[in-house]
Motif scaffolding. Structure first.
Motif, PDB file in Angstrom:
ATOM      1  N   PHE A 136      59.394  61.471  10.756  1.00 48.46           N
ATOM      2  CA  PHE A 136      59.339  60.372  11.728  1.00 48.46           C
ATOM      3  C   PHE A 136      60.228  59.228  11.260  1.00 48.46           C
ATOM      4  O   PHE A 136      60.999  58.650  12.045  1.00 48.46           O
ATOM      5  N   GLU A 137      60.152  58.910   9.980  1.00 47.85           N
ATOM      6  CA  GLU A 137      60.980  57.832   9.422  1.00 47.85           C
ATOM      7  C   GLU A 137      62.456  58.215   9.436  1.00 47.85           C
ATOM      8  O   GLU A 137      63.322  57.401   9.773  1.00 47.85           O
ATOM      9  N   GLU A 138      62.733  59.460   9.067  1.00 46.37           N
ATOM     10  CA  GLU A 138      64.122  59.937   9.033  1.00 46.37           C
ATOM     11  C   GLU A 138      64.795  59.821  10.395  1.00 46.37           C
ATOM     12  O   GLU A 138      65.984  59.481  10.492  1.00 46.37           O
ATOM     13  N   LEU A 139      64.037  60.085  11.469  1.00 44.47           N
ATOM     14  CA  LEU A 139      64.603  60.046  12.826  1.00 44.47           C
ATOM     15  C   LEU A 139      64.538  58.658  13.453  1.00 44.47           C
ATOM     16  O   LEU A 139      64.959  58.472  14.599  1.00 44.47           O
ATOM     17  N   GLY A 140      63.998  57.694  12.739  1.00 42.58           N
ATOM     18  CA  GLY A 140      63.940  56.332  13.264  1.00 42.58           C
ATOM     19  C   GLY A 140      62.775  56.070  14.187  1.00 42.58           C
ATOM     20  O   GLY A 140      62.767  55.061  14.904  1.00 42.58           O
ATOM     21  N   GLY A 141      61.780  56.960  14.199  1.00 44.21           N
ATOM     22  CA  GLY A 141      60.585  56.755  15.009  1.00 44.21           C
ATOM     23  C   GLY A 141      60.861  56.851  16.501  1.00 44.21           C
ATOM     24  O   GLY A 141      61.869  57.428  16.944  1.00 44.21           O
ATOM     25  N   PHE A 142      59.955  56.279  17.280  1.00 45.73           N
ATOM     26  CA  PHE A 142      60.132  56.238  18.735  1.00 45.73           C
ATOM     27  C   PHE A 142      61.258  55.272  19.079  1.00 45.73           C
ATOM     28  O   PHE A 142      61.432  54.238  18.421  1.00 45.73           O
ATOM     29  N   ASP A 143      62.008  55.582  20.132  1.00 43.80           N
ATOM     30  CA  ASP A 143      63.077  54.698  20.597  1.00 43.80           C
ATOM     31  C   ASP A 143      62.449  53.559  21.395  1.00 43.80           C
ATOM     32  O   ASP A 143      61.870  53.779  22.462  1.00 43.80           O
ATOM     33  N   GLU A 144      62.587  52.337  20.891  1.00 48.81           N
ATOM     34  CA  GLU A 144      61.921  51.190  21.509  1.00 48.81           C
ATOM     35  C   GLU A 144      62.591  50.744  22.803  1.00 48.81           C
ATOM     36  O   GLU A 144      62.038  49.918  23.534  1.00 48.81           O
TER      37      GLU A 144
ATOM     38  N   ILE B 143      63.697  65.703  17.540  1.00 45.21           N
ATOM     39  CA  ILE B 143      63.160  66.595  16.511  1.00 45.21           C
ATOM     40  C   ILE B 143      63.768  67.986  16.669  1.00 45.21           C
ATOM     41  O   ILE B 143      64.185  68.618  15.694  1.00 45.21           O
ATOM     42  N   GLY B 144      63.830  68.467  17.901  1.00 43.41           N
ATOM     43  CA  GLY B 144      64.444  69.767  18.157  1.00 43.41           C
ATOM     44  C   GLY B 144      65.920  69.779  17.819  1.00 43.41           C
ATOM     45  O   GLY B 144      66.446  70.748  17.271  1.00 43.41           O
ATOM     46  N   GLU B 145      66.598  68.692  18.151  1.00 42.81           N
ATOM     47  CA  GLU B 145      68.027  68.572  17.874  1.00 42.81           C
ATOM     48  C   GLU B 145      68.295  68.614  16.364  1.00 42.81           C
ATOM     49  O   GLU B 145      69.347  69.079  15.919  1.00 42.81           O
TER      50      GLU B 145
ATOM     51  N   ASN C  27      54.710  47.495  24.216  1.00 39.42           N
ATOM     52  CA  ASN C  27      55.825  48.423  24.055  1.00 39.42           C
ATOM     53  C   ASN C  27      55.279  49.563  23.209  1.00 39.42           C
ATOM     54  O   ASN C  27      55.148  49.434  21.990  1.00 39.42           O
ATOM     55  N   PHE C  28      54.930  50.658  23.878  1.00 43.03           N
ATOM     56  CA  PHE C  28      54.261  51.782  23.200  1.00 43.03           C
ATOM     57  C   PHE C  28      55.062  52.246  21.994  1.00 43.03           C
ATOM     58  O   PHE C  28      54.505  52.518  20.915  1.00 43.03           O
ATOM     59  N   ALA C  29      56.373  52.341  22.144  1.00 43.78           N
ATOM     60  CA  ALA C  29      57.219  52.814  21.053  1.00 43.78           C
ATOM     61  C   ALA C  29      57.172  51.851  19.875  1.00 43.78           C
ATOM     62  O   ALA C  29      56.981  52.254  18.719  1.00 43.78           O
ATOM     63  N   ALA C  30      57.338  50.564  20.144  1.00 43.14           N
ATOM     64  CA  ALA C  30      57.363  49.567  19.078  1.00 43.14           C
ATOM     65  C   ALA C  30      56.010  49.459  18.379  1.00 43.14           C
ATOM     66  O   ALA C  30      55.944  49.310  17.152  1.00 43.14           O
ATOM     67  N   ILE C  31      54.945  49.528  19.139  1.00 40.18           N
ATOM     68  CA  ILE C  31      53.597  49.433  18.568  1.00 40.18           C
ATOM     69  C   ILE C  31      53.352  50.573  17.584  1.00 40.18           C
ATOM     70  O   ILE C  31      52.853  50.368  16.473  1.00 40.18           O
ATOM     71  N   ASN C  32      53.705  51.777  17.984  1.00 37.97           N
ATOM     72  CA  ASN C  32      53.483  52.927  17.116  1.00 37.97           C
ATOM     73  C   ASN C  32      54.414  52.918  15.912  1.00 37.97           C
ATOM     74  O   ASN C  32      54.015  53.323  14.808  1.00 37.97           O
ATOM     75  N   ASN C  33      55.640  52.460  16.099  1.00 39.96           N
ATOM     76  CA  ASN C  33      56.556  52.343  14.960  1.00 39.96           C
ATOM     77  C   ASN C  33      56.022  51.342  13.940  1.00 39.96           C
ATOM     78  O   ASN C  33      56.104  51.564  12.720  1.00 39.96           O
ATOM     79  N   PHE C  34      55.483  50.233  14.432  1.00 37.42           N
ATOM     80  CA  PHE C  34      54.891  49.208  13.573  1.00 37.42           C
ATOM     81  C   PHE C  34      53.736  49.797  12.765  1.00 37.42           C
ATOM     82  O   PHE C  34      53.646  49.612  11.541  1.00 37.42           O
TER      83      PHE C  34
ATOM     84  N   ALA D 186      53.204  52.959  12.085  1.00 32.61           N
ATOM     85  CA  ALA D 186      53.683  54.011  11.178  1.00 32.61           C
ATOM     86  C   ALA D 186      54.146  53.424   9.853  1.00 32.61           C
ATOM     87  O   ALA D 186      53.976  54.039   8.792  1.00 32.61           O
ATOM     88  N   ARG D 187      54.726  52.216   9.915  1.00 36.68           N
ATOM     89  CA  ARG D 187      55.182  51.577   8.674  1.00 36.68           C
ATOM     90  C   ARG D 187      54.010  51.131   7.806  1.00 36.68           C
ATOM     91  O   ARG D 187      54.146  50.986   6.586  1.00 36.68           O
ATOM     92  N   GLU D 188      52.852  50.926   8.423  1.00 37.45           N
ATOM     93  CA  GLU D 188      51.656  50.504   7.687  1.00 37.45           C
ATOM     94  C   GLU D 188      50.823  51.691   7.215  1.00 37.45           C
ATOM     95  O   GLU D 188      49.923  51.534   6.390  1.00 37.45           O
ATOM     96  N   ALA D 189      51.110  52.868   7.754  1.00 38.68           N
ATOM     97  CA  ALA D 189      50.272  54.038   7.479  1.00 38.68           C
ATOM     98  C   ALA D 189      50.488  54.552   6.058  1.00 38.68           C
ATOM     99  O   ALA D 189      51.595  54.515   5.523  1.00 38.68           O
ATOM    100  N   LYS D 190      49.420  55.064   5.476  1.00 39.93           N
ATOM    101  CA  LYS D 190      49.472  55.613   4.118  1.00 39.93           C
ATOM    102  C   LYS D 190      49.589  57.140   4.113  1.00 39.93           C
ATOM    103  O   LYS D 190      49.905  57.734   3.084  1.00 39.93           O
TER     104      LYS D 190
END
Length: 663
Positions: free
Chosen positions: A568-576, A591-593, A458-465, A467-471
């Motif tokens: 990214f965090e504020e918008l809830g990341g990618f929609d899984e 982001i545009g919205e 799940n591309f969205a879930a993988i990247n969200n995961f 992002a939470r680990e990123a510094k």
């Protein structure tokens, strides 16, 4: 028994069906045009002569069209060797089709309805305006040809909107006395025409300012002395003023020689794109602006002569409360051989544009420098970045499943080529099966780390995961089948991403044959979204220079996307829910919205071996998922799709990705 929920669902599906039917109608029209073109090709002498050269391999038949492609043969053979005949033939087909369609569309005359029927004029006269502002048309005259001036006067007299004033400021030399004679006669015949002969030639800006001094309108527009207006130009502007209260308005334009009904090379513009405007004056003519707005910014500046309109447009857009774009051809620009065509004239214009842009940066509080772009009269802004210990950390997130040859090439290109050093790389392992993959992971050293996502792909879930680990304070989402070309690719993206008004930045992605895979996303192509300029040569200018200048878009691909971690965090990341397809487009639209801009920069380049690691959507299971995610996206963004992508233009095709003009 129906319920409100089921009724609403039925309405949504009916709307979806209507949209599909509309897209199918457009597609059928394009197919008919394509079939006509094919028939013309097959009836041509060149097609019959080259018949013996076309072998049994149907996929290669496009590779022998035209001597202009012979210099591509070494590259072609290399691609056949590495990627095989089918893939190479697909790319060649795309390239040749793109070249043909674009050249055909730009060169053939385009009917823009220059002559209005009696019915059209009657309808315009009966339009229910709530307010009818006086629009002053300002024209600086200088040695204008008699026939050009007469054509200009007629284009104003034939306006379907009657509330106008024409202000003629004449700095013509004595030997061109006919200019004054024609203008004086016109002023006597129609009280809406004001004429003043200037005692001296004060330059383009000074002469235009003299015309502005004659103006009494609530709105003004500028008209070059050898150009003309569409009969509906003022009417369309007045409608936008009346309905939207816009204080700065611009519209599309087209070139012509003598007959405006045979216009060519139309400039179909996007809605307001500040980064494109900083790249070159894409707005040009026509512009309509309120007197109140002009009073805020002041008149044209003589120190910017040569690019005085560009400077004025920058200043007006800085202060405008509402900028509106009319996607209709309302201005006809006469193609002539003089003006600034000489080398000295071009340099004069470029130097003035540099000054206009540098002053614009200072006024808007942006720190950077202006340099020339890759195309004459285009420009690049290099925004200042923090350096040394202040350089922000960028977290590069790369999902991966096996394919360590692609991953190692990607990592090597990042580490060997990147001149920006404040980054970490997070590999997200997802269901690899080859033991060599895990052995390879053991060889990786900081700043590279590996984390594991144990769920299904799940591309969205993988990247969200990840992002939470990123510094890092910035997240750079990157596919594992990419390869860095530009050493300063991170700086090129980061200098835009650091701006408070920018939410995401995308790069230029290329196929291995140096044709474009991605130059931003146009929402609505194919019913959902498509890549801008797919198949165009790497060095091609693109439609209206888009392949060679930074500009704003509604979306960019998640294959290489930079954004702020906090946003990214504020918008809830990618929609899984959008597990694989369209989650990147959905994120960009959100982001545009939220009020941020998306920027595409062609100066950050990477190769993209598209879908090489995960494969194309070819299995029945993948196709079913793709269709489901497509419907989800279309329903969620139905209103946006109905309005149309603001950074595209309704005169351009939603079927192809090459900016073909809709017939």
């Amino acid at each position: 028994m129906s319920t409100p929920d089921t009724n609403e669902a039925l309405k949504t599906h009916e709307a979806e069906l209507q949209r599909l039917q509309r897209d199918m109608s457009i597609y059928q029209d394009m197919l008919a045009e394509r079939d006509k073109t094919i028939r013309e090709y097959r009836n041509s002498t060149s097609w019959r002569v080259t018949a013996p050269l076309r072998g049994a391999k149907q996929g290669l038949r496009f590779l022998v069209r035209g001597a202009r492609y012979t210099n591509q043969l070494p590259k072609l053979f290399a691609m056949v060797k590495e990627y095989g005949v089918p893939a190479t033939a697909r790319l060649a087909r795309r390239k040749i089709r793109s070249d043909f369609m674009r050249a055909h569309a730009l060169s053939k005359p385009l009917d823009t309805g220059f002559v209005l029927s009696a019915e059209e004029l009657k309808a315009k006269a009966q339009h229910p305006f709530t307010k009818t502002p006086l629009i002053s048309i300002v024209v600086p005259l200088f040695n204008t040809k008699a026939e050009d001036l007469e054509q200009l006067l007629l284009s104003v007299l034939n306006q379907s909107y009657p509330h106008w004033q024409l202000c003629l400021a004449d700095a013509s030399e004595a030997e061109c006395a006919w200019v004054g004679e024609i203008a004086t006669a016109a002023a006597k015949a129609d009280s809406r025409i004001c004429y003043q002969h200037l005692e001296k030639n004060a330059g383009i800006a000074g002469n235009t300012n003299a015309g502005i001094d004659l103006a009494t309108g609530e709105y003004l527009t500028l008209l070059d002395h050898d150009d003309i207006l569409h009969p509906n130009a003022l009417f369309e502007a007045a409608c936008v003023i009346d309905e939207q209260g816009a204080d700065f308005i611009y519209a599309d334009e087209i070139s012509f020689e003598q007959d405006p009904s045979k216009g060519f090379q139309p400039n179909f513009k996007p809605d307001y794109s500040p980064d494109m405007l900083r790249s070159y004056n894409y707005i040009t003519h026509p512009i309509f602006f309120s007197r109140e707005l002009l009073n805020k910014v002041g008149p044209l500046r003589p120190e910017c002569d040569g690019s005085q309109d560009y400077d004025l447009t920058l200043r007006l857009c800085e202060q405008a409360e509402r900028i509106a774009h009319i996607p209709k051809v309302l201005y006809y620009w006469r193609q002539i051989g003089d003006s600034f065509s000489s080398g000295a004239g071009v340099m004069y214009s470029i130097n003035s544009a540099h000054r206009a842009l540098e002053d614009h940066l200072k006024r808007t509080g942006l720190s950077g420098r202006v340099e020339n772009g890759p195309i004459v009269t285009t420009y690049r802004t290099f925004y200042d970045l923090p350096e040394g210990e202040d350089a922000p950390l960028v977290s590069i997130i790369i999902p991966n499943k096996d394919h360590i040859d692609d991953l190692s090439k990607c990592l090597k290109s990042i580490q060997d080529k990147s001149t920006y050093k404040s980054y970490e790389i997070i590999i997200v392992e997802n269901n690899s099966e080859n033991p060599d993959t895990f052995a390879y992971y053991q060889t990786l050293k900081p700043p590279v780390s590996v984390i594991t996502w144990e769920g299904e792909f799940n591309f969205a879930a993988i990247n969200n995961f990840a992002a939470r680990e990123a510094k890092g304070s910035y997240l750079l989402f990157l596919n594992n089948d990419t390869e860095v070309i530009t050493p300063d690719w991170i700086q090129e993206m980061l200098m835009f991403a650091q701006r408070a008004d920018v939410g995401a930045v995308g790069a230029k992605l290329l196929f291995p044959d140096d044709t474009t895979q991605h130059a931003g996303v146009i929402v609505g192509i194919g019913g959902v979204a498509g890549h801008s300029h797919k198949g165009f040569d790497r060095d091609d200018f693109g439609f209206a220079n888009r392949l060679q200048v930074a500009h704003n878009l509604s979306a960019v691909t998640g294959a290489c996307l930079l954004t702020r971690a906090s946003l990214f965090e504020e918008l809830g990341g990618f929609d899984e829910v959008l597990a694989v397809a369209f989650n990147d487009i959905d994120l960009c639209l959100r982001i545009g919205e939220a009020g941020y801009r998306i920027v595409f920069t062609p100066f950050a380049e990477l190769y993209h071996h598209e879908s090489k690691s995960r494969g194309y959507e070819t299995t029945s299971e993948k196709m079913k998922r793709y269709r489901g995610e497509s419907v989800t996206f279309r329903m969620r963004w139905a209103e946006f799709l109905d309005r149309g992508d603001p950074y595209y233009n309704p005169n351009l095709s939603l079927v192809t990705e090459d900016f073909a003009i809709v017939p």
